[in-house]
Motif scaffolding. Structure first.
Motif, PDB file in Angstrom:
ATOM      1  N   ILE A  84       0.839  -1.189   0.000  1.00  0.00           N
ATOM      2  CA  ILE A  84       0.000   0.000   0.000  1.00  0.00           C
ATOM      3  C   ILE A  84       0.880   1.249   0.000  1.00  0.00           C
ATOM      4  N   ASP A  85       0.386   2.302  -0.608  1.00  0.00           N
ATOM      5  CA  ASP A  85       1.058   3.601  -0.564  1.00  0.00           C
ATOM      6  C   ASP A  85       0.706   4.267   0.762  1.00  0.00           C
ATOM      7  N   LEU A  86       1.572   4.123   1.749  1.00  0.00           N
ATOM      8  CA  LEU A  86       1.258   4.551   3.115  1.00  0.00           C
ATOM      9  C   LEU A  86       1.355   6.070   3.281  1.00  0.00           C
ATOM     10  N   GLN A  87       2.384   6.702   2.745  1.00  0.00           N
ATOM     11  CA  GLN A  87       2.614   8.151   2.786  1.00  0.00           C
ATOM     12  C   GLN A  87       2.950   8.646   4.190  1.00  0.00           C
ATOM     13  N   HIS A  88       2.086   8.411   5.157  1.00  0.00           N
ATOM     14  CA  HIS A  88       2.273   8.954   6.514  1.00  0.00           C
ATOM     15  C   HIS A  88       1.929   7.849   7.514  1.00  0.00           C
TER      16      HIS A  88
ATOM     17  N   ILE B 184       8.341  17.707   5.436  1.00  0.00           N
ATOM     18  CA  ILE B 184       7.383  17.146   6.386  1.00  0.00           C
ATOM     19  C   ILE B 184       6.058  17.905   6.313  1.00  0.00           C
ATOM     20  N   ALA B 185       6.120  19.213   6.185  1.00  0.00           N
ATOM     21  CA  ALA B 185       4.892  20.003   6.084  1.00  0.00           C
ATOM     22  C   ALA B 185       4.106  19.657   4.823  1.00  0.00           C
ATOM     23  N   ASP B 186       4.802  19.363   3.733  1.00  0.00           N
ATOM     24  CA  ASP B 186       4.112  18.992   2.494  1.00  0.00           C
ATOM     25  C   ASP B 186       3.371  17.668   2.662  1.00  0.00           C
ATOM     26  N   VAL B 187       4.011  16.693   3.290  1.00  0.00           N
ATOM     27  CA  VAL B 187       3.357  15.392   3.494  1.00  0.00           C
ATOM     28  C   VAL B 187       2.168  15.538   4.434  1.00  0.00           C
ATOM     29  N   LEU B 188       2.308  16.329   5.490  1.00  0.00           N
ATOM     30  CA  LEU B 188       1.196  16.542   6.411  1.00  0.00           C
ATOM     31  C   LEU B 188       0.014  17.215   5.714  1.00  0.00           C
ATOM     32  N   ALA B 189       0.297  18.129   4.794  1.00  0.00           N
ATOM     33  CA  ALA B 189      -0.784  18.802   4.079  1.00  0.00           C
ATOM     34  C   ALA B 189      -1.486  17.860   3.107  1.00  0.00           C
ATOM     35  N   VAL B 190      -0.716  17.011   2.434  1.00  0.00           N
ATOM     36  CA  VAL B 190      -1.310  16.093   1.462  1.00  0.00           C
ATOM     37  C   VAL B 190      -2.146  15.028   2.153  1.00  0.00           C
ATOM     38  N   THR B 191      -1.654  14.512   3.265  1.00  0.00           N
ATOM     39  CA  THR B 191      -2.339  13.425   3.971  1.00  0.00           C
ATOM     40  C   THR B 191      -3.335  13.908   5.015  1.00  0.00           C
ATOM     41  N   HIS B 192      -3.488  15.228   5.172  1.00  0.00           N
ATOM     42  CA  HIS B 192      -4.385  15.808   6.180  1.00  0.00           C
ATOM     43  C   HIS B 192      -4.042  15.260   7.577  1.00  0.00           C
ATOM     44  N   GLY B 193      -2.760  15.243   7.883  1.00  0.00           N
ATOM     45  CA  GLY B 193      -2.284  14.698   9.149  1.00  0.00           C
ATOM     46  C   GLY B 193      -1.986  15.732  10.200  1.00  0.00           C
ATOM     47  N   GLY B 194      -2.606  16.906  10.126  1.00  0.00           N
ATOM     48  CA  GLY B 194      -2.379  17.940  11.118  1.00  0.00           C
ATOM     49  C   GLY B 194      -1.469  19.029  10.589  1.00  0.00           C
ATOM     50  N   THR B 195      -1.263  20.028  11.413  1.00  0.00           N
ATOM     51  CA  THR B 195      -0.424  21.167  11.034  1.00  0.00           C
ATOM     52  C   THR B 195       1.015  21.021  11.480  1.00  0.00           C
ATOM     53  N   GLY B 196       1.304  20.053  12.318  1.00  0.00           N
ATOM     54  CA  GLY B 196       2.663  19.830  12.804  1.00  0.00           C
ATOM     55  C   GLY B 196       2.878  18.369  13.130  1.00  0.00           C
TER      56      GLY B 196
END
Length: 368
Positions: free
Chosen positions: A112-116, A241-253
């Motif tokens: 699977i493409d886990l991303q985060h 890290i901020a780009d991955v968090l934005a793409v995966t909707h994983g928070g702001t930090g």
């Protein structure tokens, strides 16, 4: 009975694990048995499932296991259905082993493409001791990636969790958010390495994954109370890290909020994980079986509110509910508990044994 949906369970059969090959026929409608035309063996329709050779009905087993995966203590089930506690524990352990094989077949082998990814551990009280349960999840799909239970909170426990994450990942270039335990950083760096094939003799060199991003959340306590949180960038850059968090909707930090919420879900779904409860697990094997059964049920059988999508115009409902398996592309519908338990995991394909010795000599052609 549908022979086209069955496969041969005989490990010595060349057609084992093959579905839809026409080698399975109905042997007995009354006894619910099939027969393989390749090896001649017969097998029950429940072979490879927790229902195999059980005296109780499948409906009762499904009800009991459903209650166990929703926090019902074993003592309440024994008092309600009049079952023996050892019988319920045997069903629970058998279903846990089945769920572990199903997870390996459908999740780990799919890539699977886990991303985060987030990982964390929690302590669990057993009768006469305490163990640690470490787990990991993919944030975009909320998919549970597996867990490990160990008596020690050491690098061996964390390395086993990292192995689960790597077996599920399609690519090693992902973002990993963990807590302040130092074993996470070293285990992910060692586990997420790939071989560099140069063509030279000897063992290939292991090279670190350049796209791996690691962030840590270090919590500071004063007199057992949270005093502060420090977020560290262990590997990678803040922009990446901020780009991955934005793409995966994983928070702001950098955070571990999603895996901590999953820990709370497990504590509410498994009675032996409840803090200061009286339904404590007696053995580590039973706790492991419960972890796998709850984890696979969470992936395939439970809707997740954060994964729902707006329904098309004109649909009877406002939202289209999804499970983590549906969000990860592993399933197109929500599984029932009966469907999960009745899913027979096929064995690995049959490999002919390697011939030893010299090949036989071919007869020489007769002279004219």
């Amino acid at each position: 009975m549908n022979p086209m949906s069955q496969f041969c369970h005989n490990l010595d059969c060349p057609a084992r694990g093959q579905v839809g090959q026409g080698n399975i026929t109905i042997h007995s409608q009354k006894e619910q048995r099939y027969r393989c035309k390749r090896c001649g063996r017969t097998f029950a329709a429940t072979s490879g499932t927790p229902f195999y050779r059980l005296r109780q009905t499948a409906d009762l087993v499904v009800i009991v296991l459903t209650l166990l995966t929703h926090g019902c203590p074993v003592q309440a089930i024994v008092a309600t259905f009049g079952l023996d506690e050892r019988t319920v524990a045997a069903w629970f352990q058998r279903a846990g082993h089945h769920a572990q094989h199903l997870h390996h077949h459908l999740v780990q082998q799919t890539q699977i493409d886990l991303q985060h990814v987030q990982a964390d551990e929690l302590w669990v009280k057993l009768v006469g001791g305490r163990v640690w349960q470490a787990m990991a999840m993919a944030v975009p799909s909320r998919l549970w990636l597996g867990g490990v239970i160990s008596a020690q909170r050491d690098r061996h426990l964390i390395a086993a969790v990292v192995a689960h994450v790597r077996s599920c990942a399609r690519t090693l270039a992902i973002l990993v958010c963990v807590d302040g335990l130092a074993s996470y950083v070293s285990s992910f760096r060692q586990g997420f390495r790939h071989r560099v094939v140069t063509g030279k003799p000897g063992r290939p060199r292991l090279e670190a994954e350049g796209g791996l991003l690691i962030g840590q959340v270090v919590k500071q306590y004063v007199q057992r109370r949270l005093a502060g949180i420090q977020r560290r960038i262990v590997q990678g850059s803040a922009a990446a890290i901020a780009d991955v968090l934005a793409v995966t909707h994983g928070g702001t930090g950098i955070n571990t909020a999603y895996i901590e919420r999953l820990n709370a879900t497990f504590r509410s779904a498994l009675a032996c994980l409840v803090r200061r409860g009286r339904a404590i697990a007696h053995t580590q094997a039973l706790l492991t079986a419960g972890m796998w059964l709850v984890g696979v049920s969470y992936n395939f059988c439970w809707y997740h509110d954060s994964l729902r999508q707006p329904a098309p115009v004109g649909a009877p409902l406002k939202w289209d509910e999804r499970t983590p398996a549906m969000a990860a592309g592993l399933s197109d519908h929500r599984w029932t508990m009966r469907e999960l338990l009745a899913y027979a995991v096929p064995p690995s394909p049959w490999v002919p044994p390697k011939r030893r010795g010299r090949p036989p000599k071919m007869p020489e052609a007769a002279a004219p």
